[in-house]
Design a protein around this motif. Structure first.
Motif, short mmCIF file in Angstrom:
data_model
loop_
_atom_site.label_atom_id
_atom_site.label_comp_id
_atom_site.label_asym_id
_atom_site.label_seq_id
_atom_site.Cartn_x
_atom_site.Cartn_y
_atom_site.Cartn_z
N GLN A 151 6.09 22.34 30.06
CA GLN A 151 6.55 22.08 31.08
C GLN A 151 5.48 20.47 31.00
N ALA A 152 5.25 20.56 30.37
CA ALA A 152 4.62 18.34 30.21
C ALA A 152 6.02 17.43 30.16
N VAL A 153 6.67 18.35 29.24
CA VAL A 153 8.25 17.68 28.37
C VAL A 153 9.20 17.65 30.16
N SER A 154 8.82 18.39 30.74
CA SER A 154 9.81 18.85 31.95
C SER A 154 9.76 17.97 32.98
N LYS A 155 8.18 18.09 32.88
CA LYS A 155 7.28 16.75 33.76
C LYS A 155 8.39 15.70 33.49
N TRP A 156 8.47 14.84 32.18
CA TRP A 156 8.83 13.48 31.42
C TRP A 156 10.18 13.89 32.31
N GLU A 157 10.91 14.92 31.79
CA GLU A 157 12.04 14.58 32.10
C GLU A 157 12.99 14.82 33.58
N GLN A 158 11.51 14.69 34.27
CA GLN A 158 11.83 15.10 35.86
C GLN A 158 11.93 13.40 36.77
N GLY A 159 10.92 13.00 35.52
CA GLY A 159 10.17 11.47 36.09
C GLY A 159 8.66 11.69 36.84
N SER A 160 8.72 12.91 37.02
CA SER A 160 7.44 12.80 37.69
C SER A 160 5.75 12.21 37.16
N VAL A 161 6.01 12.57 35.81
CA VAL A 161 4.72 11.56 35.07
C VAL A 161 5.52 11.12 33.90
N TYR A 162 4.93 10.29 33.06
CA TYR A 162 5.26 9.85 31.54
C TYR A 162 4.30 10.31 31.06
N PRO A 163 4.33 10.29 29.19
CA PRO A 163 3.52 10.56 28.79
C PRO A 163 3.00 9.41 28.20
#
Length: 183
Positions: free
Chosen positions: A30-42
């Motif tokens: 889910q974290a990787v998915s959020k990175w790809e959606q641009g909603s959060v950054y690592p």
């Protein structure tokens, strides 16, 4: 393109699942998915690890920009063509490789007059964990392999998708050695 689009594009291009990225990075899918959606950054440590694992510069991962030293690399006796992709058929016609780089190197043994002196190796991304390399062709002399490398580099720079080796010699196996086939 920004980080989110770059990550998604690179991951799909290399046939890596979000689960595989998550496992390597020690995060959830889910974290990787959020990175790809641009909603959060690592976090920065994760960005650096991700760039290292994908064998990319941080500039390219974040901005889609290749640094000048990535565009043309030379390492000792090996010659590496500019970063890009091209499909090349091996000298024996038994493999077709989608290369993102090619390496030219002298053979690992003292070549006799009837043996090739250089070989061309194609490298692809094979797997998330590393590169796969395959022998593309054998060359009688340094001039021919340099000419081949130059033409492959030009083809990559011009966006050509496939390249056929022009200067490789035909070979035959003879008594555990590779000999130039004069026939």
């Amino acid at each position: 393109m920004g980080f989110a689009e770059n990550l998604k594009s690179i991951r799909k291009e290399r046939h890596i699942s979000q689960e595989e990225v998550a496992e390597i990075m020690g995060v959830s899918r889910q974290a990787v998915s959020k990175w790809e959606q641009g909603s959060v950054y690592p976090e920065m440590e994760k960005l650096l690890l991700l760039a290292k694992e994908l064998n990319l510069s941080l500039d390219y991962l974040m901005l889609g920009e290749k640094s000048s030293n990535e565009n043309n690399k030379t390492i000792s006796n090996n010659i590496i063509v500019p970063t890009g992709k091209i499909t090349i058929k091996s000298y024996d016609g038994k493999a077709i490789v989608n290369c993102y780089k090619v390496l030219a190197s002298p053979v690992m043994y003292k070549a006799k007059n009837d043996e090739p002196k250089y070989w061309l190796i194609g490298v692809n991304n094979g797997a998330f964990w590393g590169e796969k390399s395959i022998l593309l062709g054998w060359y009688a002399d340094e001039e021919k392999i340099k000419k081949e490398i130059d033409e492959i580099a030009e083809a990559i720079n011009n966006g050509v998708q496939a390249y056929e080796l022009k200067y490789a010699v035909k070979v035959k196996n003879k008594m555990l050695r590779v000999k130039i086939d004069e026939e």
